[in-house]
Design an enzyme around this catalytic site. Structure first.
Site, PDB file in Angstrom:
ATOM      1  N   TYR A 113       0.849  -1.198   0.000  1.00  0.00           N
ATOM      2  CA  TYR A 113       0.000   0.000   0.000  1.00  0.00           C
ATOM      3  C   TYR A 113       0.889   1.254   0.000  1.00  0.00           C
ATOM      4  O   TYR A 113       1.956   1.258   0.633  1.00  0.00           O
ATOM      5  CB  TYR A 113      -0.892  -0.048   1.247  1.00  0.00           C
ATOM      6  N   ASP A 185      -0.358  -7.877   5.997  1.00  0.00           N
ATOM      7  CA  ASP A 185      -1.499  -6.977   5.807  1.00  0.00           C
ATOM      8  C   ASP A 185      -2.574  -7.793   5.090  1.00  0.00           C
ATOM      9  O   ASP A 185      -2.444  -8.135   3.912  1.00  0.00           O
ATOM     10  CB  ASP A 185      -1.069  -5.756   4.981  1.00  0.00           C
ATOM     11  N   LYS A 210     -11.693  -0.771   5.121  1.00  0.00           N
ATOM     12  CA  LYS A 210     -12.100  -1.388   3.855  1.00  0.00           C
ATOM     13  C   LYS A 210     -13.191  -2.441   4.101  1.00  0.00           C
ATOM     14  O   LYS A 210     -14.279  -2.078   4.499  1.00  0.00           O
ATOM     15  CB  LYS A 210     -10.869  -1.960   3.146  1.00  0.00           C
TER      16      LYS A 210
HETATM   17  C1  LIG Z   1      -6.286   1.424   2.754  1.00  0.00           C
HETATM   18  C2  LIG Z   1      -5.177   0.479   3.046  1.00  0.00           C
HETATM   19  C3  LIG Z   1      -4.254   0.761   4.069  1.00  0.00           C
HETATM   20  C4  LIG Z   1      -4.310   2.046   4.885  1.00  0.00           C
HETATM   21  O1  LIG Z   1      -5.417   2.073   5.718  1.00  0.00           O
HETATM   22  P1  LIG Z   1      -6.146   3.434   6.216  1.00  0.00           P
HETATM   23  O2  LIG Z   1      -7.280   2.916   7.029  1.00  0.00           O
HETATM   24  O3  LIG Z   1      -6.577   4.188   4.988  1.00  0.00           O
HETATM   25  O4  LIG Z   1      -5.141   4.188   6.999  1.00  0.00           O
HETATM   26  C5  LIG Z   1      -3.274  -0.176   4.318  1.00  0.00           C
HETATM   27  N1  LIG Z   1      -3.178  -1.325   3.613  1.00  0.00           N
HETATM   28  C6  LIG Z   1      -4.033  -1.607   2.607  1.00  0.00           C
HETATM   29  C7  LIG Z   1      -3.878  -2.874   1.857  1.00  0.00           C
HETATM   30  C8  LIG Z   1      -5.053  -0.716   2.290  1.00  0.00           C
HETATM   31  O5  LIG Z   1      -5.891  -0.998   1.284  1.00  0.00           O
END
Ligand SMILES: *Cc1c(COP(=O)(O)O)cnc(C)c1O
Length: 394
Positions: A113, A185, A210
């Site tokens: 990301y 992640d 998300k």
């Molecule tokens: C959006 C996202 C992030 C960051 O998260 P936020 O809640 O926007 O700070 C990190 N990793 C992935 C894979 C993401 O899609």
């Protein structure tokens, strides 16, 4: 009486760790808005503050509503503990700061990301952390970089926005062999599709903003792992104040009840859309791990129960065609989000990797003429008809 069979995805989403509030009979987790929690006398207060007896002291440290969100996430990911954050980036940065320091060596991949990429390329090096960023497609090079010495291996799978797949079992085994902690992640897969600890990961983290939230109306993050590792992350979180607000925790608890249902629908629709686009003459290439010709399909099939709700595709006509198709889509919002009940589309230059310069995006292997398409829960046939109509404008 015989035991019930192991519960399925939706049953887990609805019931895991839920209980009736003993004080009120409430089925839904109450929202506790206290800044601080009161004690009858100093000795009982001191015992709770020292952790000798259970109890909350101050909401930056802990709160009963955020506790319930953390318990539910730990149960869904199959870990002993979890700690929650105000955003996904708060979860990621706090974890990396807690587990790394001067002289430590971290290994990661190019396709993380955008904000995470900047942590490894710019922020952590400023604090004396040696960060090795390896080509996402090269498992051998990753194993070699890990074998040269590694304190922390950081993976994201499938990656954003190119949907590359990393072999969690293979890479976490290489990390374990040199005593490194593996962090995954799991935002794209969600615990419905992949539980990384089952493949050897030590820490699983999410941008809860998300799929976990799922409705595009709340930001949050969560870190799941062993008591020991989560405590190390929590110990920094309580000092630097990156924790989650209880109102937000209540929104996530509501969202998590439909996680199994939503992710099943996202999986099915994304597969159908990917197959449809792959056969369309205006489409150059579709990246979706559920397609048999995707380079990571076999690994994905071995560690994912479904292939997720996000795909990306490039168009024969390049960036001008991307702009045209995005403008024509009726059932997709052009926005910098994914994983919500509404379909969201956009090029990576304006979404996941907006923080990077053109040169940094090129170096990270993020193509410009790409549309990232996060399927919502609309009817599959409507999304396909919408895409066909938009593509016919070319
Ligand atoms: C959006 C996202 C992030 C960051 O998260 P936020 O809640 O926007 O700070 C990190 N990793 C992935 C894979 C993401 O899609």
């Amino acid at each position: 009486m015989t035991d019930l069979p192991a519960p399925g995805r939706s049953t887990r989403s609805v019931h895991l760790t839920e209980h009736v509030d003993p004080a009120t009979g409430s089925i839904i987790a109450p929202v506790h808005t206290n800044s601080a929690f009161a004690y009858a006398d100093v000795p009982s207060w001191r015992a709770a503050a020292l952790g000798e007896t259970p109890g909350h002291i101050y909401a930056r440290n802990s709160n009963p509503t955020t506790d319930r969100f953390e318990a539910k996430m730990a149960a869904l990911e199959g870990t002993a503990a979890a700690t929650s954050f105000g955003t996904g980036m708060a979860a990621i940065s706090t974890t990396l700061m807690a587990l790394l320091g001067p002289g430590r060596r971290a290994v990661t991949v190019t396709d993380t990301y955008g904000g995470t990429h900047l942590m490894f390329s710019q922020i952590l090096p400023r604090w004396g952390v040696d960060c090795v960023v390896v080509d996402t497609d090269d498992h051998e090079a990753l194993e070699a970089a890990i074998a040269e010495g590694c304190d922390l291996l950081y993976l994201e799978t499938p990656t954003n926005p190119t949907l590359k797949v990393l072999d969690i079992a293979r890479l976490s085994a290489a990390a374990r062999a040199v005593g490194a902690v593996t962090v995954v992640d799991n935002t794209f897969a969600t615990p419905i599709n992949t539980r990384p600890v089952e493949y050897g990961a030590d820490i699983v983290l999410h941008s809860a903003s998300k799929f976990l939230g799922g409705h595009g109306d709340v930001l949050g993050g969560v870190v799941c792992g062993s008591e020991e590792l989560v405590h190390r992350v929590y110990a920094l979180r309580e000092i630097i104040g990156t924790g989650m607000d209880p109102h937000v925790a209540a929104m996530f608890l509501r969202s998590l009840k439909t996680l199994g249902l939503r992710v099943e629908r996202h999986n099915a629709t994304a597969q159908a859309v990917a197959e449809h686009l792959a056969a369309h003459p205006a489409v150059e290439r579709v990246a979706y791990p559920g397609l048999p010709d995707h380079p990571g399909h076999d690994i994905a099939a071995s560690q994912m129960e479904g292939f997720g709700g996000v795909l990306s595709f490039s168009l024969v006509g390049g960036m001008p065609a991307v702009e045209k198709v995005c403008a024509e889509l009726e059932y997709a919002y052009l926005a910098a989000n994914l994983g919500q009940v509404e379909t969201i589309a956009g090029p990576p230059a304006t979404t996941s990797h907006v923080e990077l310069t053109d040169a940094e995006r090129a170096e990270a292997g993020i193509p410009e003429g790409l549309i990232r398409y996060s399927v919502g829960i609309e009817d599959t046939a409507d999304l396909i008809a919408d895409l066909d109509r938009a593509l016919s404008a070319l």
